[in-house]
Design a protein around this motif. Structure first.
Motif, mmCIF file in Angstrom:
data_model
loop_
_atom_site.group_PDB
_atom_site.id
_atom_site.type_symbol
_atom_site.label_atom_id
_atom_site.label_comp_id
_atom_site.label_asym_id
_atom_site.label_seq_id
_atom_site.Cartn_x
_atom_site.Cartn_y
_atom_site.Cartn_z
ATOM 1 N N THR A 4 0.839 -1.172 0.000
ATOM 2 C CA THR A 4 0.000 0.000 0.000
ATOM 3 C C THR A 4 0.879 1.229 0.000
ATOM 4 N N ASP A 9 -0.625 3.941 6.474
ATOM 5 C CA ASP A 9 -0.544 2.490 6.586
ATOM 6 C C ASP A 9 0.885 1.984 6.731
ATOM 7 N N ALA A 203 2.318 -10.081 2.451
ATOM 8 C CA ALA A 203 1.033 -9.635 2.980
ATOM 9 C C ALA A 203 1.148 -9.287 4.463
ATOM 10 N N PHE A 204 1.953 -10.051 5.216
ATOM 11 C CA PHE A 204 2.119 -9.769 6.636
ATOM 12 C C PHE A 204 3.032 -8.568 6.862
ATOM 13 N N ASP A 207 1.939 -5.324 3.703
ATOM 14 C CA ASP A 207 0.566 -4.824 3.644
ATOM 15 C C ASP A 207 -0.031 -4.595 5.022
ATOM 16 N N ALA A 208 0.292 -5.431 5.998
ATOM 17 C CA ALA A 208 -0.299 -5.303 7.335
ATOM 18 C C ALA A 208 0.632 -4.595 8.313
ATOM 19 N N ARG A 269 -4.112 -3.061 11.932
ATOM 20 C CA ARG A 269 -3.976 -3.574 10.569
ATOM 21 C C ARG A 269 -3.807 -5.090 10.564
ATOM 22 N N LEU A 270 -3.037 -5.599 11.531
ATOM 23 C CA LEU A 270 -2.838 -7.049 11.594
ATOM 24 C C LEU A 270 -4.139 -7.772 11.932
ATOM 25 N N ASP A 272 -7.164 -6.686 11.334
ATOM 26 C CA ASP A 272 -8.020 -6.585 10.146
ATOM 27 C C ASP A 272 -7.625 -7.605 9.085
ATOM 28 N N ALA A 273 -6.337 -7.962 9.056
ATOM 29 C CA ALA A 273 -5.856 -8.935 8.072
ATOM 30 C C ALA A 273 -6.046 -10.373 8.539
ATOM 31 N N VAL A 275 -4.707 -11.752 11.294
ATOM 32 C CA VAL A 275 -3.509 -12.299 11.948
ATOM 33 C C VAL A 275 -3.820 -12.578 13.416
#
Length: 299
Positions: A4, A9, A203-204, A207-208, A269-270, A272-273, A275
């Motif tokens: 992102t 973010d 992604a971890f 993005d997160a 963020r984590l 929401d993903a 995790v």
């Protein structure tokens, strides 16, 4: 997968790597390596655990009373890491100067250790070896940031031969014997992991968690960082690991964030993903892909 670009973010640019925790089968065999070769000081020790780090700072960039860098947990029943398991590629100890890295090379030789590699990465100079239980270790120094080659927003690292004789000739000479302490400004500069899936790792961590991609290397390695550093976390699939981390080796590593608001943003963020997150008194533990544990804490 693309990172992102919204600044809200991204992880705080002052974020850095904190302590690395390893499970080892024999504390008495492993402690001398990190003490006499890397140059860390044993700051705490009991039958089941040792904490190593730096002495009180005589220069800049560290804690006045020294800093914990490495935790060794005794795990005599854990068994060795399986050959197909993801996990630690190496823990990278950052020395504050070329002279200090030369001192480290002198300690390596005085201790009778064998290098597994020595590379000029254009942004840094690095020595590679393994501890007594096979955990990868990098000893390195950074070149000045203005010398780091960049193109298209990414740093351009490479793996070139390193002249170790020149490095040894340039040693500072004030800590060049086995058992001498590394400088107080020594730190864990980055952690490099072997992963089973580079997209899942991106992604971890990108993005997160909010690290920035600093370099993609031949579709098999990814280097991510905060604040324009060349990398705080390296991720690779070179050895084609297929199973989650297990056995001895990496237990967890810390990412230190300057303030609680930044910490809470990462946590959100984590979550929401999707995790798995476990809250603690000074931050939280997140379970990254391959069952790697990353502890986010306030610096």
């Amino acid at each position: 997968m693309s990172p992102t670009t919204d600044a809200t973010d991204r992880i705080d640019p002052a974020a850095r790597i904190g302590r690395v925790t390893l499970a080892v089968s024999d504390l008495d065999a492993v402690i001398p390596f990190y003490r006499d070769v890397v140059g860390l000081r044993v700051r705490e020790r009991d039958d089941g655990r040792a904490v190593l780090g730096t002495d009180a700072v005589g220069g800049t960039g560290g804690a006045p009373d020294g800093e914990d860098l490495l935790v060794l947990d005794a795990a005599p029943d854990a068994g060795p890491r399986p050959p197909d398991a993801a996990g630690l590629f190496h823990t990278a100890f950052l020395f504050p100067s070329r002279g200090a890295l030369g001192d480290a090379l002198s300690r390596v030789r005085d201790a009778g250790e064998r290098l597994t590699g020595a590379s000029d990465h254009r942004v840094s100079e690095a020595l590679y070896l393994r501890d007594p239980e096979g955990n990868g270790v990098e000893l390195y120094r950074d070149r000045p940031r203005e010398e780091w080659p960049e193109a298209d927003g990414e740093v351009q690292m490479d793996t070139l031969p390193l002249d170790v004789d020149s490095l040894l000739a340039d040693r500072a000479g004030d800590a060049d014997d086995a058992g001498d302490a590394a400088p107080a400004d020594t730190a864990v500069g980055h952690v490099h992991l072997e992963v089973t899936d580079l997209d899942a790792a991106e992604a971890f961590y990108v993005d997160a968690a909010g690290f920035d991609v600093r370099q993609r290397w031949e579709s098999a390695a990814l280097f991510v960082a905060a604040g324009g550093y060349h990398h705080h976390v390296g991720l690779n699939t070179w050895n084609r690991r297929t199973a989650p981390a297990s056995g001895t080796g990496l237990v967890e590593f810390e990412v230190m964030v300057p303030d609680g608001d930044g910490l809470e943003a990462i946590r959100g963020r984590l979550v929401d993903a999707g995790v798995e997150v476990h809250d603690g008194s000074d931050g939280f533990l997140a379970v990254a892909p391959d069952d790697v544990r990353v502890r986010f804490a306030s610096a």
